[in-house]
Each structure stands twice: as structure tokens, then as C-alpha cells.
Motif scaffolding. Structure first.
Motif, PDB file in Angstrom:
ATOM      1  N   ALA A   9       0.826  -1.209   0.000  1.00 33.05           N
ATOM      2  CA  ALA A   9       0.000   0.000   0.000  1.00 33.05           C
ATOM      3  C   ALA A   9       0.858   1.256   0.000  1.00 33.05           C
ATOM      4  N   THR A  10       1.984   1.235   0.692  1.00 38.16           N
ATOM      5  CA  THR A  10       2.871   2.407   0.722  1.00 38.16           C
ATOM      6  C   THR A  10       3.503   2.641  -0.642  1.00 38.16           C
ATOM      7  N   SER A  25      10.009  15.707  -2.854  1.00 37.22           N
ATOM      8  CA  SER A  25      11.224  15.185  -2.228  1.00 37.22           C
ATOM      9  C   SER A  25      10.911  13.933  -1.413  1.00 37.22           C
ATOM     10  N   ALA A  26      11.930  13.114  -1.251  1.00 38.00           N
ATOM     11  CA  ALA A  26      11.778  11.901  -0.434  1.00 38.00           C
ATOM     12  C   ALA A  26      11.467  12.279   1.006  1.00 38.00           C
ATOM     13  N   GLY A  27      12.007  13.390   1.463  1.00 43.58           N
ATOM     14  CA  GLY A  27      11.720  13.836   2.824  1.00 43.58           C
ATOM     15  C   GLY A  27      10.257  14.197   3.005  1.00 43.58           C
ATOM     16  N   ALA A  28       9.708  14.986   2.065  1.00 46.93           N
ATOM     17  CA  ALA A  28       8.298  15.384   2.149  1.00 46.93           C
ATOM     18  C   ALA A  28       7.386  14.175   2.008  1.00 46.93           C
ATOM     19  N   LEU A  29       7.720  13.286   1.084  1.00 46.45           N
ATOM     20  CA  LEU A  29       6.899  12.084   0.909  1.00 46.45           C
ATOM     21  C   LEU A  29       6.989  11.176   2.127  1.00 46.45           C
ATOM     22  N   GLY A  30       8.191  11.065   2.693  1.00 49.16           N
ATOM     23  CA  GLY A  30       8.353  10.250   3.886  1.00 49.16           C
ATOM     24  C   GLY A  30       7.495  10.767   5.036  1.00 49.16           C
ATOM     25  N   ARG A  31       7.505  12.084   5.248  1.00 48.31           N
ATOM     26  CA  ARG A  31       6.665  12.662   6.305  1.00 48.31           C
ATOM     27  C   ARG A  31       5.195  12.391   6.030  1.00 48.31           C
ATOM     28  N   ARG A  32       4.793  12.488   4.765  1.00 48.65           N
ATOM     29  CA  ARG A  32       3.392  12.270   4.389  1.00 48.65           C
ATOM     30  C   ARG A  32       2.945  10.841   4.657  1.00 48.65           C
ATOM     31  N   PHE A  33       3.855   9.872   4.460  1.00 49.34           N
ATOM     32  CA  PHE A  33       3.478   8.466   4.560  1.00 49.34           C
ATOM     33  C   PHE A  33       4.097   7.752   5.758  1.00 49.34           C
ATOM     34  N   GLY A  34       4.647   8.514   6.697  1.00 48.64           N
ATOM     35  CA  GLY A  34       5.164   7.916   7.920  1.00 48.64           C
ATOM     36  C   GLY A  34       6.457   7.144   7.745  1.00 48.64           C
ATOM     37  N   LEU A  35       7.315   7.602   6.832  1.00 52.54           N
ATOM     38  CA  LEU A  35       8.604   6.956   6.596  1.00 52.54           C
ATOM     39  C   LEU A  35       9.721   7.962   6.864  1.00 52.54           C
TER      40      LEU A  35
END
Length: 154
Positions: A9-10, A25-35
């Protein structure tokens, strides 16, 4: 897609998010999806390495760039034996106004998306460039009036 690649799902959420904004960015996406940023970056790299992404593109506003007319052309090749499909595809892809070339099944052999400044400009492209291509037979044009949905995430 590789048989050994399994999407969770992620992964699917990342694909949808990147389809909406390929520069996220990977940082923004990580924050959005809990990574964490590194974990998100690794997932994106794994998806890229698996061949799921064909590249990133700019979504240009053609009207603001002076291209006020979009026309969809159906092209039926007159003589498939004398001209190869590859020759036609190579020649039509070299025309800058032709944005998309699709080999299709049905009434036509190809469907083209053509951007032009106005109808006289489209007529010039049609007469001087497209109609002179090898093997072109029947051509049907449909002028786009409006576009309600752009291609995006599945």
C-alpha cells in the motif's frame, strides 16, 4: 514489471503521489506516509530500478505558450507493404508539433495529438508535414474543444 517485485500500500501511495508531483522530495513524501527520508528514498529507488517510472515530465500550459489549438488525427496508412511502420513512426515523431504518436487497432493505424498556434498553423503542419509523410492515406481530424481530465494516477 518484474515478477519478483511486490507492491504494498505504501508503494502504491508513493506512485500516486509521484504521478501528481514528480519533483516531490523523499523527505516530504516520507513525512506524508510515515517513513524516514532514507527509507522513502530507498523505496523510490527500488521502484525506479524495477522500471515503473519512465521519466519525469513538465506539464506545460500549451495555451500560455501560444499553442491554442489541439487536434487529434486518425491516420490510416495507404500502403503498409511499401512503407514500414517504423519508417512512418520515425518520420512523424520528428515533427515538433506532434506531441503523441499512438499505434492503434481499429479504423485507423495511428492516432496523433498535434499542437498548433491556431487553425491556419495546424493547416500548414497538416499539409506540409503530415500529409507528405510516407504511406499516409486517409486522415481524420478532431479539434479538441476542452480537456476535462489530464492523465494521472490510476
Amino acid at each position: 514489471m518484474s515478477a519478483e517485485l511486490t507492491l504494498d500500500a505504501t508503494d502504491r501511495a508513493l506512485i500516486r503521489a509521484l504521478a501528481e508531483d514528480a519533483q516531490a522530495s523523499a523527505g516530504a513524501l516520507g513525512r506524508r506516509f510515515g517513513l524516514s527520508q532514507p527509507a522513502c528514498w530507498r523505496r523510490i529507488q527500488r521502484l525506479r530500478a524495477a522500471g515503473l517510472f519512465r521519466g519525469a515530465r513538465l506539464d506545460l500550459d500549451l495555451a500560455r505558450l501560444g499553442f491554442g489549438v489541439t487536434v487529434f488525427l486518425g491516420i490510416k496508412l495507404a500502403t503498409k507493404g511499401r512503407v514500414s511502420l517504423e519508417d512512418f513512426e520515425r518520420a512523424v515523431s520528428a515533427i515538433p508539433e506532434v506531441q503523441i504518436v499512438e499505434h492503434v487497432l481499429g479504423a485507423f493505424d495511428y492516432r496523433l495529438r498535434v499542437a498548433a498556434r491556431d487553425l491556419p498553423d495546424f493547416e500548414r503542419v497538416l499539409r506540409r508535414r503530415i500529409m507528405t509523410l510516407p504511406g499516409v492515406g486517409n486522415v481524420e481530424a478532431n479539434v479538441m474543444l476542452s480537456e476535462e481530465r489530464r492523465p494521472g494516477p490510476l
